[in-house]
Enzyme design. Structure first.
Site, short mmCIF file in Angstrom:
data_model
loop_
_atom_site.label_atom_id
_atom_site.label_comp_id
_atom_site.label_asym_id
_atom_site.label_seq_id
_atom_site.Cartn_x
_atom_site.Cartn_y
_atom_site.Cartn_z
N ILE A 194 53.66 2.53 35.65
CA ILE A 194 53.21 1.63 34.33
C ILE A 194 54.12 0.49 34.16
O ILE A 194 55.20 0.74 34.14
CB ILE A 194 53.29 2.61 32.96
N CYS A 195 53.56 -0.64 33.92
CA CYS A 195 54.38 -1.78 33.71
C CYS A 195 54.44 -1.87 32.18
O CYS A 195 53.29 -2.64 31.51
CB CYS A 195 53.56 -2.94 34.16
N LEU A 196 55.45 -1.29 31.25
CA LEU A 196 55.39 -1.42 29.98
C LEU A 196 56.95 -1.56 29.57
O LEU A 196 57.88 -1.09 30.25
CB LEU A 196 54.94 -0.16 29.60
N ASN A 199 47.83 -2.88 34.48
CA ASN A 199 49.20 -2.84 34.36
C ASN A 199 49.52 -1.30 34.55
O ASN A 199 50.76 -0.84 34.54
CB ASN A 199 49.60 -2.86 32.84
#
Lengths: 184, 248
Positions: A85-87, A78
């Site tokens: 950041i994929c959040l 991620n």
């Protein structure tokens, strides 16, 4: 107006009661930018690594989420090669889940959790993600290798071939050229 | 007019005077008198820190001593009003105004648990039912004083009717009552204090009206009806409403 009072309190809290394994401080030259370090969790491939992050505080904070990216290269489904950041907590609704009840401390804790528990169903790095799903041992070895190379010896200089290898695999190759990791 | 106990200031032009009057509770009040060019034909301009308009009887024959005694009468008539407010100021935590002056008839008193009561005392009838408004989790606007005793002070009546003990400087730290806004993390923001509270009693998170409005209006899920915004509490996600910010 809200931004100033928020940041003041947050920095105070971060210095007096930082979350476990996380440090965060204001950079000397820019009041809108913070630096953070997350210690790689034990039992994860990131163990014994120290990961640096860059935090940019937007003008409309806390109505908008902080902009956070990894400075230290990290091998993770991620997190892309620019450190992005994929959040969901880092994005505004309806796509994301940022709320002003979250703060820098809780978001950094979420990132620490994401490091320990990748989310392969919402990948940013398709290759790493499928590796994590179908060949966890290989993923783990590679992640450990990256940790050792980039996060353990802070004085280590990132080798050119390593960057090139990541860029070629990246889906965001064009942007990667402008966002090289400034690792000292 | 050279009475030292009454005249506290006179400017070099002999145009502006300050007269002192003490009420029988020992509070000192000051009347500022500005003499006009056509004095005494024209009445002097008067100012004082009192909750009512200053209206004095003035004729060209009126002396400043007579003006002073009119002022003394006025502050004496307000003595009970100030007694009521002084008791509140001494025995409770007043959240608003930050530094009350003698003309302020409103007090916002901390009750605890993010709740507060806003009391507006009538300067002319200080012991009568004050206008009250409760702010905080699971409270609604109400104006009920059923078992009040006209002999007792406003504070005692509030205590009896609400069946609560007000947190006082003797028992509580102010910081435990001035709970900060869940969005900007401060208590005072542009002189406003967090007066919007999530109605879910398990949450009860306070917010500044401006902070909550700014957050909710940016969300696509927010609905609006007239000047009320309907959204979710950023802490517990339960429904929350906020009035639209007044255009400045």
């Amino acid at each position: 107006m809200q931004r100033i009072s928020r940041l003041k309190r947050e920095l105070q809290m971060l210095s007096t009661e930082p979350p476990p394994g996380i440090t965060c401080w204001q950079t000397e030259d820019n009041v809108n930018e913070l630096r953070a370090q997350i210690v790689g969790g034990s039992g994860t491939p990131y163990e014994s690594g120290i990961f640096s992050l860059e935090i940019k505080i937007p003008e409309r904070y806390p109505f908008e989420p902080p902009n956070i990216r990894f400075i230290t290269p990290i091998y993770h489904p991620n997190i892309d090669n620019c450190g992005r950041i994929c959040l969901d907590a880092l994005k505004l609704p309806p796509k994301g889940a940022w709320k002003p009840s979250l703060n820098i401390s809780t978001v950094l804790t979420s990132i620490q959790l994401l490091m320990a528990e990748p989310n392969p169903d919402d990948p940013l790095m398709a290759d790493i993600s499928s590796e994590f799903k179908y060949n966890k041992q290989l993923f783990s070895e590679k992640a450990k290798k990256w940790t050792l190379e980039h996060a353990v010896h802070k004085s280590k200089v990132i080798t050119p071939h390593c960057t090139a290898a990541r860029v070629s695999r990246s889906t965001l190759a064009s942007e990667a050229n402008t966002h090289t990791h400034p690792v000292a | 007019y050279r009475d030292n106990t009454r005249l506290v200031f006179i400017d070099t032009d002999f145009r502006t005077l300050r007269l002192r009057a003490n009420d029988s509770s020992g509070r000192e009040h000051v009347l500022t008198v500005k003499l006009k060019t056509k004095h005494p034909t024209e009445a002097p301009e008067c100012a004082a820190d009192v909750p009512v308009p200053l209206v004095f009887h003035w004729t060209p024959q009126t002396t400043l001593a007579q003006l002073h005694s009119q002022f003394l009468q006025l502050v004496e008539s307000l003595r009970e009003f100030w007694d009521v407010l002084d008791e509140i100021d001494q025995k409770t935590w007043v959240l608003e105004p930050e530094k009350p002056c003698r003309s302020d008839a409103m007090r916002r008193i901390a009750i605890g648990n993010n709740a507060s009561i806003k009391v507006e005392v009538d300067p002319r009838h200080p012991k009568m039912l004050p206008e009250c408004c409760l702010l905080g989790a699971d409270f609604v606007f109400f104006l009920v004083f059923l078992c009040r005793n006209p002999e007792c002070s406003v504070l005692l009546n509030l205590r009896d009717v609400l069946e609560i003990q007000f947190p006082s400087p003797a028992t509580h730290e102010k910081s435990s009552l001035s709970v900060e806004c869940g969005i900007c993390y401060s208590f005072r923001l542009d002189s406003g204090i967090p007066d919007q509270v999530c109605n879910d009693p398990r949450c009860g998170q306070p917010f500044h009206q401006d902070c909550l409005y700014q957050w909710l209006r940016a969300l696509p899920s927010t609905r609006q009806s007239f000047n009320t915004i309907f959204g979710e509490c950023p802490y517990c996600s339960k429904p929350i409403t906020v009035k639209m910010a007044v255009q400045k």
